[in-house]
Every structure is written in structure tokens, then in C-alpha cells.
Write a protein that holds these residues in place. Structure first.
Motif, mmCIF file in Angstrom:
data_model
loop_
_atom_site.group_PDB
_atom_site.id
_atom_site.type_symbol
_atom_site.label_atom_id
_atom_site.label_comp_id
_atom_site.label_asym_id
_atom_site.label_seq_id
_atom_site.Cartn_x
_atom_site.Cartn_y
_atom_site.Cartn_z
ATOM 1 N N VAL A 258 -19.547 10.317 3.846
ATOM 2 C CA VAL A 258 -18.175 10.328 3.875
ATOM 3 C C VAL A 258 -17.805 11.248 5.012
ATOM 4 N N GLY A 259 -18.205 12.467 4.796
ATOM 5 C CA GLY A 259 -17.591 13.552 5.515
ATOM 6 C C GLY A 259 -17.482 13.483 7.042
ATOM 7 N N LEU A 260 -18.686 13.401 7.677
ATOM 8 C CA LEU A 260 -18.638 13.100 9.147
ATOM 9 C C LEU A 260 -17.800 12.106 9.698
ATOM 10 N N LYS A 261 -18.042 10.933 8.984
ATOM 11 C CA LYS A 261 -17.243 9.667 9.145
ATOM 12 C C LYS A 261 -15.654 10.043 9.286
ATOM 13 N N VAL A 262 -15.254 10.640 8.261
ATOM 14 C CA VAL A 262 -13.787 10.759 8.022
ATOM 15 C C VAL A 262 -13.465 11.973 9.084
ATOM 16 N N SER A 263 -14.116 12.837 9.258
ATOM 17 C CA SER A 263 -13.861 13.942 10.174
ATOM 18 C C SER A 263 -13.673 13.306 11.776
ATOM 19 N N ARG A 264 -14.593 12.383 11.820
ATOM 20 C CA ARG A 264 -14.465 12.066 13.417
ATOM 21 C C ARG A 264 -13.087 11.043 13.504
ATOM 22 N N ASP A 265 -12.960 10.184 12.474
ATOM 23 C CA ASP A 265 -11.475 9.495 12.482
ATOM 24 C C ASP A 265 -10.404 10.346 12.441
ATOM 25 N N VAL A 266 -10.282 11.255 11.650
ATOM 26 C CA VAL A 266 -9.044 12.040 11.834
ATOM 27 C C VAL A 266 -8.997 12.883 13.063
ATOM 28 N N LEU A 267 -9.881 13.229 13.746
ATOM 29 C CA LEU A 267 -10.077 13.968 14.951
ATOM 30 C C LEU A 267 -9.514 12.998 15.999
ATOM 31 N N ARG A 268 -9.969 11.650 16.010
ATOM 32 C CA ARG A 268 -9.657 10.825 17.012
ATOM 33 C C ARG A 268 -8.216 10.401 17.031
ATOM 34 N N ARG A 269 -7.760 10.124 15.655
ATOM 35 C CA ARG A 269 -6.066 9.941 15.646
ATOM 36 C C ARG A 269 -5.320 11.068 16.033
ATOM 37 N N ASN A 270 -6.012 12.458 16.217
ATOM 38 C CA ASN A 270 -5.285 13.475 16.624
ATOM 39 C C ASN A 270 -5.592 13.641 18.394
ATOM 40 N N GLY A 271 -6.229 12.528 18.780
ATOM 41 C CA GLY A 271 -6.425 13.159 20.207
ATOM 42 C C GLY A 271 -8.013 14.009 20.627
ATOM 43 N N TYR A 272 -8.842 14.065 19.599
ATOM 44 C CA TYR A 272 -10.126 14.599 19.718
ATOM 45 C C TYR A 272 -11.256 13.843 19.101
ATOM 46 N N GLU A 273 -12.343 14.366 19.630
ATOM 47 C CA GLU A 273 -13.716 13.495 19.415
ATOM 48 C C GLU A 273 -14.694 14.895 18.854
ATOM 49 N N LEU A 274 -15.410 14.150 17.735
ATOM 50 C CA LEU A 274 -16.400 14.931 17.275
ATOM 51 C C LEU A 274 -17.826 14.361 17.753
ATOM 52 N N GLN A 275 -18.610 15.321 18.430
ATOM 53 C CA GLN A 275 -19.811 14.912 19.017
ATOM 54 C C GLN A 275 -21.000 15.813 18.547
ATOM 55 N N LEU A 276 -22.068 15.258 18.659
ATOM 56 C CA LEU A 276 -23.443 15.959 18.280
ATOM 57 C C LEU A 276 -23.989 16.015 19.598
ATOM 58 N N ARG A 277 -24.353 17.478 19.811
ATOM 59 C CA ARG A 277 -24.911 17.783 21.080
ATOM 60 C C ARG A 277 -26.510 18.301 20.916
ATOM 61 N N GLN A 278 -27.374 17.282 21.160
ATOM 62 C CA GLN A 278 -28.639 17.605 21.175
ATOM 63 C C GLN A 278 -29.258 18.364 21.993
ATOM 64 N N GLY A 279 -29.971 19.452 21.658
ATOM 65 C CA GLY A 279 -30.622 20.416 22.725
ATOM 66 C C GLY A 279 -29.659 21.706 22.859
#
Length: 1007
Positions: free
Chosen positions: A932-953
Motif C-alpha cells: 500500500v505504501g508506495l501506491k498511496v505515496s505516489r497517489d498523494v504526491l500526484r494530487r499535490n503536483g508531484y511524482e514519485l519515481q524509481l531511478r534505476q542506476g
């Protein structure tokens, strides 16, 4: 030209000529479009015309030659014919022929029981009638009469054209030059026609015992090709839509004995009848519908009839017309139509029957109108929705239900009951008088009420319809699932094996082993090459190279996956399939080409080491060519195998179709033989017995032909797709199936979230008073903290912690949140200390260091603490869990660079196949994790104008000894980034959060 002004187009003109043939008591009318000759031949077997009738009636504009009275005798029905109502009362049809082309050769012979009547032949050039200044008296029409036993031949036509050319010379000075040239060109074209070949065409004839009227039009109007061209949407051509179904095949009553045909004839090919009766609807098609409606509208506009839903028992039904004020002007009429569900899974029909009836619907669906058994144009044309059925459906499909393109049937009127329904002069439908408007209103009311009574959940009948439809859908899903489940399971197993192989680096190791194997084997032989090398050494090197390259191809084939057609994939399989595609693409585009280049270098070096004088560049080139030819032969053999498999499948299908066709022919021939036996066995002395035998024989053959036509008709949609190379119909089905599978997964997750939401709602309600008290006390504490430095950090941490708790309590009540929360400036230093206060004990217990860079320390953002703090807590909580079993040192670094907040660690990182999974609900590799954690974190950030990304490397480097040998191990841990979304705007709930930092460069970590 009067005819051209009154006729809307070529199909309408031909329809009018059909009506003329019907009025002439013809039983058959055939139109042959001679494509190679640019000619159109229309023939019927009606009563025909004598020379006097032709000159005094047909050629005289405005004469009403078919009605009683006047100076002409009325047309009496021939023996064996019942009186027919007159269709072409206005005499327009005789000039409709002018719409088909610029000249016509008229040939007619009257019906005569003595078979001793002459044939009248006339040549008409319509261009004369378009010349200003020429009157009807100026224009001559050459006419000849052929004695019984004669026929129209080339010599006769040449004589007629010579007369017309002489007449043209007389009028040439009064005509435009371009008109004169056009007439000469058209007459010359007529002279070039092969009349002997035309005489051989099957159909009505004028020689021997034949009679009727024939029209040969040449050249044909160029718009005919456009009228006969199929529509882009797969529906029938405009000509077919307007000419098919000339007589009422929907009615249970006796239909007029009248057949029509429009054949396209090209030399070397069999004729193709565009109006083939098998292409139109018939009585048997009503057995292949989901719903059937049959009834009569009385003189008050009330419907009385029966309704069958999904082939059930007929239900008596009455629908009053609200607009009735007594007897209607339109009069009583009947209606019968069938309806087919929009998708096969909602239909009671078998797949074969559904496809067969659906093919007809796609071409000629619609509600036709017939008067006295003859079609009224343009009703029934799918482009003429005169009842606005599609318009209502577009507003609310579930409410109005019916679609004009899913029904077929007819409204049946007659001259006696419906005299006020009058056709327009141009044959473009009825005059829109009161009678027509009433009929349309009555029909519209019927469709609206039928939808309300039988297809909505507000009635018992509607509930039963919905229950049956749902059961049919469930049955269709189960049938499909039973078919695709084994294929899907096999694909799942194959994906698991091959994706795991890519993750473990198996293909890459196999490729490396091939390259190293060739290098080592050549090195072992090198001591031979340094001595007395022979020409055979080059062959051996090339042989080893060929073997190595074949092994590389085998590797590429080994990891291919053939996805089965028509099978949708669940979300987890779609992810695995995407991972496989990416990995296999890297193997094919990067790994294998690099290995090929290494082989090139190794083999080139080995060949260069050969020093024997006999081994020349030419010899090496020959060996390479021989190896290349062997490669080509191998590829060609593989291709030949594919061709043979396809050819075998095609031959099998071809043989199967031929067997079906052969069985159909044998069945019909057997029925004909049986019928012949029955007729032959009847006693010639008893007329009634012979008539009965004849009727029985006809029924046997007719029933057999219809059954075989239906059987062959089922093949037509399949063969049509193959011939036209149409895309497989499963593509849309696969997309829909994958969407449904994804929605099912989401529905299960949403159910759990809904239950969780209810619990949070209860908690929020029960704790609202306590939360309010805590909030008020914190506000009271804030002034004291401002003047007391020792109290300020305590108040700040307490407020942040409360904001964190309050965020969870108010997550599902955003309207409440707006009442008591405002954005504040959040610094990286505050985030770091907030995190350390919560995780200090845990980091010490697991020996994990959490540090921040100078850039992170100086960065700031305007936003809600409850938006950003929980995200950092979740990311660091995950990092601590995965670092727990890793070798030391274990590190987490908070960094800031290029407007992105970064959380890095030197843990195991995220596998390639899990890059998107980690952001999905209910997916986690953490034992006991809820996902649940990463899904909810990404959704909350998107509603506030931000994106949560995974940056490989971009994670921290692993400590020594941390690897496990997986192919997708990058030697780095995970790195998550919080970045602003592009084009975010300020709204009532979300103020744009602008990141601030004095430096965009990542600094050294600090404690």
C-alpha cells in the motif's frame, strides 16, 4: 430533361424501371452491367409493346398509359396473373432510362398467344433533347420492326446508326460542335458492340417464344461505378441498398411473383448478382434473431401484436398511441421486425448463426416500407433513419435500447387502407403530409414503449431480459475462458521460465560461452597454424565460426515467446511480458550483435595467422562464400518448413470448404432427383395428383436449396476476411479482455480499500472531538514556543507528528482538511530531523546510517507536511527493512539535485521486472507487506503536483560481497525521486508547491 430532373440518381432510375416491368406483368427483370463494354442491358419478360404502343404511348411525354380511361385501352392481366396495383402512374419511368446514359437502344415485343408478334427496335440519342432551340418535332427517332422469327443483330444496329448520323448532319448547324462530336463518338461506340455475344446472355429473350421490353444503354453514366462500389464501413453499395429487397420477403402473405437481378459481367469471369436473394433477409432469418416483434396498428394507431424476447414464448402486447384523436389519416398497417443483440456474448444465437445474420445486418439492416408488396424508396436504407432510432440511442443507449443497424423488418401498407400515404414525384419517399407524420409518430412511440416495457429493469419483463442477457454473457465468458485458459497458463509458465533466465543472466552467459569456446578452441590450434599450415586449416576455422554462429542463432530462438492470438493477459502477465520484450530486445539488438562482432575479430585474427602460401585471400573468400550459402540454405529450409505448414493448413481448409460445397451440391441434386421421381410417379390421368406432386416436389427442392444456402452462407464472412486480408476480429477482444482482467484486479483492491475507508471514517468520527482538542492546544502552545527557544523544537516536532496523524485521519475527508490546514515552508533539514527522531532507535539497532547532503539540507518546498513527511517515512522504512540482511556498511542518503528530492540506499535495489509492480496496490515482496505504501505515496504526491519515481542506476554502490549473481544486478541500491509534475497549476485545494534550494549540486553527506 424531364426524366433526369425527376429521378434522384441511377439506383432510383433502375428502381423506377423495375416498377415499370412489374406494371407490365413481368415475372423477372434482369440488369446486366457489361463492364468490359461500357454498356447496361435491362430486360424483362412483361407484356411488351407493339409498334403503335411504343410510338403513341412510350414516346409521348406525360401519357398515363397504365390507367384505365382515356384514348388508350387499359392493360389487362395476362393469363395466370392476378391484377396488380399500378406503381408507375405518372409515366416518369419511361424517361428514367435517360438517367442511365446518353443513348439507348429500345427493343420490345408484345406478348401474343399465337407467338406471331413483331419486335420493335428504336434508337434514341438523349443529347438531342438537351440542345436549346431544338423542339420535339425537330428530333427524329429511327424505328424498325422485325418480323416474327427475326432478332436484333449487328447489321440492324449499323443501319439505325446510319439513319441517326444522317439526321445529325441535317441538324449539325443548329447544334454546338462539342455535342455533335459527342453524339458521333457514342454512335460509333454502339456500332462496335458484339451483339452476338450479348444475345447469348442468360435471361429474358425476345426471339423464339420470348416477349417483353429490353433497353441497351451505352455508354453508361460514369456515376454507376460509384453507385456500385462497396462502402468503406463494410456496408453494401448505395445501389444495392436501394434495389435489394424489391418485393416483401418479410411478410407471411403471398408476395408478388417478381424477381429482380443486377449482374456485373466481365469477360472471363462468371456473372455476379449484386441483388442475390441470399444476401437479403427472408423468413428463415427470423429464426436467427434474439427478439421478434409482429403486429398490426389499427385505425387509431394502437399496436396489437406479439413480442418474443430471446426466442421465448410470444407475449401478447398492446401499445396505445398517445396522439390519437380518433381515426388516423395514415390508416391501419402492419409491422414485423427482428432484433439481434450488439455482441455475440449477449445473444442466444450460436456463433455460426450470429456471424451469418450479423453479416447481413452490416450490409442491409433497416426497417423497410412496402406498399402492396413492393418496396418504397429510400426506407430501409441504413443511411436513412427516418424514425431517429440512432439519435435517441446516442442520447441514452440503455434507456432507448434499439439500434437501427441491429434490426431488420418491414412496415406493410397497401393502396386500399393507406391512400393518403403518397410518394413524391421523384420517388424519394413519401410526401411529408399529415398521414406520413402520423405514421412516423406512431412508429416512434412503439419503439420508445417497447424499450420501456421489455428492456429496462423497471418492469418484470425488463428484469427477465436483463437476467437472460447476464446469463448469456456469463456463459459466453465461461466458454471463452475454457478455450483460452490452457493457452494463458502455458504462456504464464513460459514467461516465468524465460524471464527468470534473463534475470539470472542465462542468455548472456550462454552467448559468452559460445564466444569464449571459439576463442579457446582456436587458441588450442594456434600452435598448428604457426607451423606448416594447410589449405584445410582455413576451412576448419570457418567451420568452427559457422558452428558458433549457429549456436548464437539457437540462443536467440530459445528465448523467443510466441504470444497466442486472441488471448488477453492479466496485469502481472502483461508486466512479465513487457520485461521479456525489453530483455529479449536487448539480447537481439545488443548482446548478440556484439558477440557477432567478437566472432568476426577472432576469426579474422585466426585466418590472418595462417602463413602457408597456398592459403590465399581468394581461397578464404571461397570458404566464406560456401559458409554463407550454407547459411542461406538453412534459412531457406526454415522458411520452406513454414511455407509447407501454411500450405498444408490452406490445403486442408480448401479441401474442407470444397467438401462442404460438394456435400451441398449432392444434397440439392438428391432433392431434385427425389422431386423428379415424385412428379414422374404421379398419375397423368388425375390432374389434382399431378398438381399435388408438383407442389410437393417444389417444396422439397426449395427446402433443400435454402438449407444449403444457409450452410454455405456461414462460410462467407470467414472467407471474406481471408480474401480481403482483414485484421483478425480477436484484436479488439484481446484489448477488452485485458482491460476487464485489470479492472477485476482493481475491483478486488478497491473492495479492500473501501472496507479500510469505512474503518477510517469511523475512526475519524470517533476521534474528531479529541483531534479538535489537540489541535486547539497546539495552537495555544505555539505563541509560548515562539518566545521560548527550548520549547520551540518540542512544539515543532509535536505539530509535525500531529500533522502526520491528522493526515491519515482526514485522508478521506478533503473538505474537512481544507478548513484547518495551510501549506507551510518545509526545509530539508526539518525533514531529516523529523525522520531521525522516528527512526533513530531502529537505525542504531540495525547499524544503518542515515545522512543528508548539503543540497538536501538547504532545499525547501512549500506544501503540506502531511503530504511530504509520510512519503519520506515510507521510503526510509522500506530501505531499513531491505538493508537489515545486507552486509555492512548499510547506508541511506537524503539528497537533492535538479529539483528532485532523492532517497538513496545501498540495499539490494529493485529488480527489472518489479519496476512498475512496486507502485501497484497490494503488491509487495516484503514478507507480510500489504503493498500500500508506495501506491498511496505516489497517489498523494500526484494530487499535490508531484511524482514519485524509481531511478534505476542512481542508488548507492554496494559494499563488497553484496551481489547474488543476478543478470539485472546493477551493483547499486534503490533510488527514489520526488519531482514536480510539469504544468502544475494552483487550485483551491492545492497551492503550487515550489521547490527552493540555494544549490542544485549534490553535496557531501552530513550527519
Amino acid at each position: 430533361m424531364l426524366g433526369r430532373q425527376q429521378i434522384a440518381g441511377i439506383p432510383t432510375a433502375i428502381n423506377e424501371l423495375f416498377k415499370n416491368s412489374y406494371d407490365a406483368y413481368a415475372s423477372r427483370v434482369v440488369v446486366d452491367n457489361l463492364l468490359d463494354k461500357n454498356a447496361l442491358l435491362l430486360r424483362d419478360d412483361g407484356v411488351g409493346m407493339s409498334e403503335r404502343d411504343f410510338l403513341d404511348r412510350w414516346l409521348t411525354v406525360g401519357t398515363d398509359s397504365k390507367t384505365t380511361g382515356g384514348r388508350f385501352s387499359s392493360l389487362a392481366p395476362p393469363d395466370g396473373f392476378a391484377p396488380r396495383p399500378v406503381l408507375g402512374e405518372k409515366g416518369i419511368g419511361r424517361l428514367a432510362i435517360a438517367s442511365l446514359g446518353e443513348q439507348v437502344l429500345v427493343m420490345t415485343r408484345p406478348r401474343d398467344v399465337t407467338n406471331n408478334s413483331a419486335t420493335t427496335v428504336a434508337l434514341i440519342c438523349w443529347r438531342f433533347f438537351t440542345v436549346p432551340g431544338l423542339t420535339l418535332d425537330d428530333i427524329r427517332i429511327p424505328t424498325v420492326s422485325i418480323a416474327p422469327g427475326g432478332h436484333v443483330d449487328h447489321e440492324l444496329v449499323v443501319d439505325l446508326t446510319e439513319v441517326m448520323l444522317a439526321h445529325l448532319s441535317e441538324l449539325e448547324t443548329r447544334m454546338p460542335p462539342e455535342t455533335v462530336r459527342a453524339i458521333r463518338k457514342e454512335l460509333n461506340h454502339l456500332r462496335q458492340l458484339d451483339f452476338a455475344a450479348i444475345q447469348q446472355l442468360s435471361g429474358p429473350r425476345l426471339d423464339g417464344k420470348g416477349y417483353g421490353t429490353h433497353f441497351l444503354v451505352t455508354p453508361v453514366d460514369e456515376t454507376l461505378a460509384l453507385e456500385t462500389a462497396p462502402q468503406e464501413d463494410g456496408s453494401a453499395s448505395r445501389l444495392v441498398k436501394l434495389l435489394i429487397g424489391f418485393t416483401n420477403s418479410f411478410s407471411r402473405k403471398n408476395v408478388p411473383g417478381f424477381r429482380t437481378a443486377f449482374r456485373e459481367i466481365r469477360e472471363g469471369s462468371p456473372p455476379r448478382d449484386l441483388l442475390d436473394g441470399a444476401e437479403f433477409f427472408n423468413e428463415e432469418d427470423f429464426s436467427r434473431v434474439d427478439h421478434e416483434f409482429d403486429g398490426r396498428f389499427d385505425e387509431n394507431g394502437t399496436f396489437h401484436g406479439t413480442v418474443r424476447i430471446f426466442g421465448g414464448d410470444p407475449l401478447e402486447h398492446v401499445i396505445p398511441w398517445p396522439g390519437s384523436n380518433g381515426r388516423t389519416r395514415c390508416g391501419p398497417f402492419t409491422i414485423r421486425f427482428g432484433y439481434v443483440q450488439g455482441t455475440a456474448k449477449q445473444s442466444r444465437l450460436s456463433d455460426v448463426d450470429y456471424n451469418a445474420i450479423n453479416a447481413k445486418l452490416n450490409r442491409v439492416a433497416g426497417l423497410y416500407i412496402y406498399r402492396d408488396g413492393i418496396r418504397i424508396l429510400p426506407y430501409g436504407n441504413s443511411d436513412v433513419d427516418y424514425l431517429n432510432i440512432e439519435e435517441r440511442r446516442s442520447k441514452n443507449a440503455a434507456y432507448h435500447f434499439f439500434s437501427y443497424r441491429r434490426l431488420f423488418g418491414a412496415v406493410d401498407i397497401n393502396s386500399d387502407d393507406n391512400p393518403d400515404l403518397q410518394e413524391k414525384a421523384g420517388r424519394e419517399g413519401f410526401r411529408e403530409n399529415l398521414a406520413y407524420r402520423e405514421m412516423v409518430a406512431i412508429l416512434k412511440n412503439m419503439f420508445v414503449q417497447l424499450a420501456a416495457d421489455f428492456f429496462r429493469s423497471s418492469t418484470e419483463e425488463g428484469k427477465e431480459y436483463l437476467r437472460i442477457r447476464q446469463a448469456l454473457q456469463q456463459s459466453a465468458r465461461e466458454r471463452r475462458e475454457s478455450n483460452v485458459r490452457p493457452q494463458r497458463n502455458r504462456l504464464r509458465e513460459e514467461l516465468q521460465v524465460k524471464v527468470a533466465a534473463f534475470e539470472n543472466g542465462t542468455p548472456q552467459r550462454e552467448v559468452a560461452e559460445v564466444v569464449d569456446g571459439l576463442r579457446n578452441e582456436l587458441q588450442e590450434r594456434r600452435h598448428l597454424f604457426n607451423h606448416a599450415a594447410s589449405p584445410g586449416e582455413a576451412s576448419e576455422i570457418i567451420h568452427l565460426d559457422t558452428k558458433a554462429r549457429r549456436e548464437l542463432r539457437q540462443i536467440s530462438h530459445r528465448y523467443l515467446i510466441e504470444r497466442p492470438d486472441g488471448v488477453g493477459l492479466a496485469r502481472d502477465m502483461q508486466r512479465d511480458y513487457s520485461v521479456w520484450q525489453e530483455s529479449n530486445e536487448k539480447l537481439l539488438d545488443t548482446t548478440l550483435p556484439a558477440a557477432e562482432e567478437q566472432l568476426d575479430r577472432i576469426v579474422t585474427a585466426a585466418l590472418s595467422a595462417l602463413t602457408a602460401p597456398e592459403i590465399t585471400d581468394r581461397r578464404v573468400h571461397e570458404e566464406l562464400l560456401r559458409a554463407s550459402r550454407a547459411d542461406m540454405e538453412e534459412l531457406h529450409g526454415s522458411w520452406g518448413h513454414s511455407v509447407e505448414r501454411s500450405r498444408y493448413s490452406a490445403d486442408s481448409a480448401h479441401q474442407h470448404v470444397l467438401n462442404i460445397l460438394s456435400d451441398a451440391i449432392e444434397a440439392v441434386e438428391a432433392s431434385i432427383s427425389e422431386a423428379t421421381t415424385i412428379v414422374s410417379a404421379a398419375s397423368v390421368e388425375h390432374t389434382k395428383a399431378v398438381l399435388t406432386a408438383r407442389r410437393t416436389a417444389y417444396e422439397i427442392v426449395d427446402r433443400s436449396i435454402k438449407a444449403q444456402q444457409q450452410r454455405l452462407g456461414r462460410l462467407q464472412p470467414i472467407l471474406s476476411r481471408l480474401v480481403n486480408d482483414d485484421p483478425a476480429p480477436d484484436e479488439d477482444l484481446v484489448a477488452l479482455e485485458e482491460e476487464v482482467l485489470a479492472l477485476r484486479d482493481d475491483a478486488e483492491a478497491d473492495l479492500e480499500l473501501a472496507q479500510l475507508g469505512r474503518a477510517v471514517e469511523i475512526i475519524n468520527h470517533e476521534f474528531s472531538a479529541s483531534v479538535t482538542a489537540v489541535r486547539n492546544n497546539l495552537r495555544a502552545l505555539r505563541p509560548w514556543a515562539r518566545i521560548n527557544p527550548d520549547l520551540r523544537p518540542i512544539e515543532s516536532n509535536l505539530s509535525a507528528s500531529f500533522e502526520h496523524l491528522d493526515a491519515y485521519l482526514t485522508m478521506f475527508t478533503p473538505l474537512q482538511r481544507r478548513l484547518y490546514r495551510r501549506p507551510v515552508l518545509i526545509t530539508g533539514d526539518e525533514i531529516f530531523h523529523f525522520v531521525m527522531d522516528l527512526f533513530r532507535d531502529r537505525t542504531q539497532r540495525h547499524d544503518v546510517s542515515i545522512t543528508m547532503s548539503d543540497a538536501f539540507h538547504r532545499a525547501s518546498v512549500s506544501g503540506y507536511p502531511s503530504t511530504f513527511y509520510p512519503v519520506f517515512l515510507n521510503l526510509i522504512d522500506n530501505a531499513l527493512f531491505w538493508l537489515n540482511q545486507r552486509p555492512k556498511p548499510r547506508s541511506v542518503v537524503l539528497d537533492y539535485a535538479d529539483s528532485a528530492w532523492l532517497v538513496k540506499d545501498n540495499g539490494p535495489g529493485v529488480r527489472l521486472r518489479d519496476e512498475e509492480r512496486i507502485f501497484e496496490m497490494n503488491w509487495s515482496r516484503k514478507p507480510g507487506g500489504r503493498g500500500v505504501g508506495l501506491k498511496v505515496s505516489r497517489d498523494v504526491l500526484r494530487r499535490n503536483g508531484y511524482e514519485l519515481q524509481l531511478r534505476q542506476g542512481s542508488g548507492l554502490d554496494w559494499p563488497a560481497g553484496a551481489g547474488h549473481g543476478h543478470a539485472d544486478e546493477r551493483g547499486q541500491g534503490a533510488c527514489f525521486a520526488i519531482v514536480p509534475l510539469p504544468d502544475t497549476t494552483e487550485s483551491e485545494d492545492i497551492n503550487q508547491a515550489n521547490m527552493h534550494a540555494t544549490s542544485n549540486e549534490a553535496g557531501e553527506p552530513r550527519q
